[in-house]
Design a protein around this motif. Structure first.
Motif, PDB file in Angstrom:
ATOM      1  N   ASP A 209       0.836  -1.202   0.000  1.00 43.55           N
ATOM      2  CA  ASP A 209       0.000   0.000   0.000  1.00 43.55           C
ATOM      3  C   ASP A 209       0.872   1.254   0.000  1.00 43.55           C
ATOM      4  O   ASP A 209       0.650   2.194  -0.753  1.00 43.55           O
ATOM      5  N   CYS A 212       2.904   1.686  -3.227  1.00 43.11           N
ATOM      6  CA  CYS A 212       2.038   2.136  -4.324  1.00 43.11           C
ATOM      7  C   CYS A 212       1.732   3.627  -4.206  1.00 43.11           C
ATOM      8  O   CYS A 212       1.680   4.342  -5.198  1.00 43.11           O
ATOM      9  N   ARG A 213       1.555   4.063  -2.962  1.00 44.84           N
ATOM     10  CA  ARG A 213       1.270   5.485  -2.776  1.00 44.84           C
ATOM     11  C   ARG A 213       2.503   6.325  -3.107  1.00 44.84           C
ATOM     12  O   ARG A 213       2.391   7.438  -3.609  1.00 44.84           O
ATOM     13  N   GLY A 216       3.249   5.258  -7.088  1.00 42.78           N
ATOM     14  CA  GLY A 216       2.091   5.227  -7.975  1.00 42.78           C
ATOM     15  C   GLY A 216       2.015   3.942  -8.777  1.00 42.78           C
ATOM     16  O   GLY A 216       1.144   3.759  -9.616  1.00 42.78           O
ATOM     17  N   HIS A 217       2.918   3.031  -8.562  1.00 45.20           N
ATOM     18  CA  HIS A 217       2.867   1.726  -9.224  1.00 45.20           C
ATOM     19  C   HIS A 217       3.573   0.695  -8.334  1.00 45.20           C
ATOM     20  O   HIS A 217       4.230   1.064  -7.340  1.00 45.20           O
ATOM     21  N   SER A 218       3.462  -0.567  -8.712  1.00 50.53           N
ATOM     22  CA  SER A 218       4.007  -1.616  -7.850  1.00 50.53           C
ATOM     23  C   SER A 218       5.296  -2.207  -8.427  1.00 50.53           C
ATOM     24  O   SER A 218       5.732  -3.271  -7.994  1.00 50.53           O
ATOM     25  N   ALA A 259      -1.784  -5.598  -4.699  1.00 50.94           N
ATOM     26  CA  ALA A 259      -1.482  -4.465  -5.569  1.00 50.94           C
ATOM     27  C   ALA A 259      -2.575  -4.320  -6.635  1.00 50.94           C
ATOM     28  O   ALA A 259      -3.042  -3.214  -6.922  1.00 50.94           O
ATOM     29  N   ARG A 262      -5.743  -2.799  -5.459  1.00 55.24           N
ATOM     30  CA  ARG A 262      -5.644  -1.350  -5.313  1.00 55.24           C
ATOM     31  C   ARG A 262      -5.440  -0.655  -6.658  1.00 55.24           C
ATOM     32  O   ARG A 262      -5.112   0.534  -6.689  1.00 55.24           O
ATOM     33  N   CYS A 264      -3.013  -0.969  -8.571  1.00 56.03           N
ATOM     34  CA  CYS A 264      -1.635  -0.505  -8.570  1.00 56.03           C
ATOM     35  C   CYS A 264      -0.856  -1.430  -9.494  1.00 56.03           C
ATOM     36  O   CYS A 264      -0.420  -2.504  -9.089  1.00 56.03           O
TER      37      CYS A 264
END
Lengths: 277, 155
Positions: A209, A212-213, A216-218, A259, A262, A264
């Protein structure tokens, strides 16, 4: 009356049950009591730990963690790796919820073990060899975020609580003989391991989480784990991270599923110029 | 590393328990066999708990020529299996059966030794039995039983 000697039945003083039968019953009973106490106590501790305010971590003196840190090896206090890792740490720290008022600290330790850990008091420790092995910044971020997850979920309090509970129960039960400790220790050690695996899963979810924040991607999030998959059987202590954080394809799948949940998606990883092979 | 410590923490006590069980059972069986045979041999030399010199109860036997204090004592060690079993029992309570056989053997052996010491005595009066533990650190290490009485010799 003439006295006549007679052999008396002396077996009344002897037990009527075979000692092995006795032992089987006793041993299973005692283990059952121990397991029930440990688990019910563990559930209570987990519930209580949820209510420990984040500020409480700040009350742990840095002296306490410094003592632990000294065991790992010399501290890294300068250099480019230090600066970049601290900067990444600070960026991730900003993404934590506002009500998390813990005073997080990151310490880098110069050792050949590939490991990272979270200590009480918001202290996160990363070993130099882990930074050497990482191939992108995202991998380092994932490890840091994972350790943030441990602290945020109060896993250290839960572990301390359980260790205390275990110690107290074992002391009471083992007051007759230290052997009972040793016997009951074996299955419980396995259970503690299983328990810490659930902690790993929780921290993984927290970490993905956060990552990703941040990005902006995993991208690169599971790369570190995936690359070292299959090495967990290696008993060489240079990969102790993989032992204390047991790896499995299932774990990687969980992270990826989280991911995806979300929205992501994977993306381009950021450079990490400190990779050493 | 973990394997070694598991071996030491778990393996050694386990070996001691198994060894204690087989050796302990073997010695106990042999001892009981010997006790039963000797008890049969001494069947005609009763040991009683009353005091024969009390002539208000028993008219003094005119054939008595001598009396002597005789005693027999024995020390028997607890084996690891018994100790382990007793430790488990200590948690939940109940009959400490693993020590019952031990105390029984010791008591009967002590009485037999007392009878052996009395030589050609006719009987033994005023039999008393004392039990004590010889502790070795934690728990009971061994049990000591001392049986004594007055050997009565008749013409």
């Amino acid at each position: 009356m003439k006295y006549v000697a007679k052999q008396v039945d002396a077996s009344v003083n002897l037990p009527d049950r075979h000692p092995l039968v006795d032992m089987t019953w006793l041993l299973s009973g005692v283990i059952l009591i121990f397991v029930v106490l440990y688990f019910s106590g563990g559930v209570i501790i987990d519930q209580l730990a949820r209510h420990i305010p984040p500020e409480y971590d700040n009350s742990i003196s840095p002296g306490f963690t410094a003592q632990l840190l000294a065991q790992f090896g010399p501290e890294i206090t300068e250099g480019e790796v230090f600066d970049d890792t601290q900067a990444l740490f600070a960026q991730l720290r900003k993404l934590l919820p506002e009500d998390d008022t813990r005073e997080y600290r990151l310490t880098l330790v110069d050792t050949d073990k590939v490991n990272a850990l979270a200590l009480p008091g918001g202290q996160i420790v990363v070993f130099r060899a882990l930074l050497d092995k990482a191939e992108s910044q995202n991998e380092v971020a994932m490890v840091l975020a994972h350790e943030f997850g441990h602290i945020s979920h109060r896993h250290h309090w839960r572990r301390i609580g359980r260790a205390v509970l275990f110690g107290v129960t074992a002391t009471f039960l083992g007051s007759q003989s230290t052997l009972q400790n040793q016997i009951t220790n074996i299955p419980l050690a396995t259970m503690m391991q299983a328990n810490s695996r659930s902690h790993e899963t929780e921290s993984d979810s927290f970490a993905i989480d956060l990552v990703c924040r941040h990005y902006g991607h995993s991208g690169g999030a599971t790369a570190f784990f995936a690359r070292n998959l299959g090495e967990e059987d290696n008993t060489n202590d240079t990969i102790s991270f993989l032992l204390t954080h047991p790896l499995s394809q299932e774990r990687i799948d969980n992270i990826e599923a989280r991911a995806e949940e979300r929205n992501c998606s994977p993306g381009d990883t950021s450079q990490w110029p400190y990779t050493k092979t | 590393m973990e394997l070694y410590s598991a071996l030491i923490n778990f393996g050694i006590p386990l070996v001691l328990i198994i060894l204690g069980y087989f050796m302990g059972t073997h010695f106990e069986k042999r001892h009981f066999q010997s006790i039963i045979i000797r008890e049969r041999a001494f069947l005609n030399k009763p040991a009683v708990t009353f005091d024969e010199s009390d002539d208000t109860v028993f008219p003094l036997d005119p054939s008595i020529c001598d009396t002597r204090l005789v005693g027999g004592s024995v020390v028997i060690s607890v084996d690891y299996f018994k100790r382990f079993l007793a430790g488990l029992r200590g948690i939940v309570g109940g009959r400490l059966t693993s020590y019952e056989t031990l105390v029984d053997r010791a008591r009967r052996e002590a009485v037999l030794r007392m009878k052996e010491e009395s030589g050609d005595a006719d009987r033994i009066a005023n039999l008393r039995i004392e039990t004590s533990t010889l502790s070795s650190g934690r728990g009971i290490g061994a049990v000591e039983v001392h049986a004594y009485g007055t050997a009565i010799y008749t013409r």
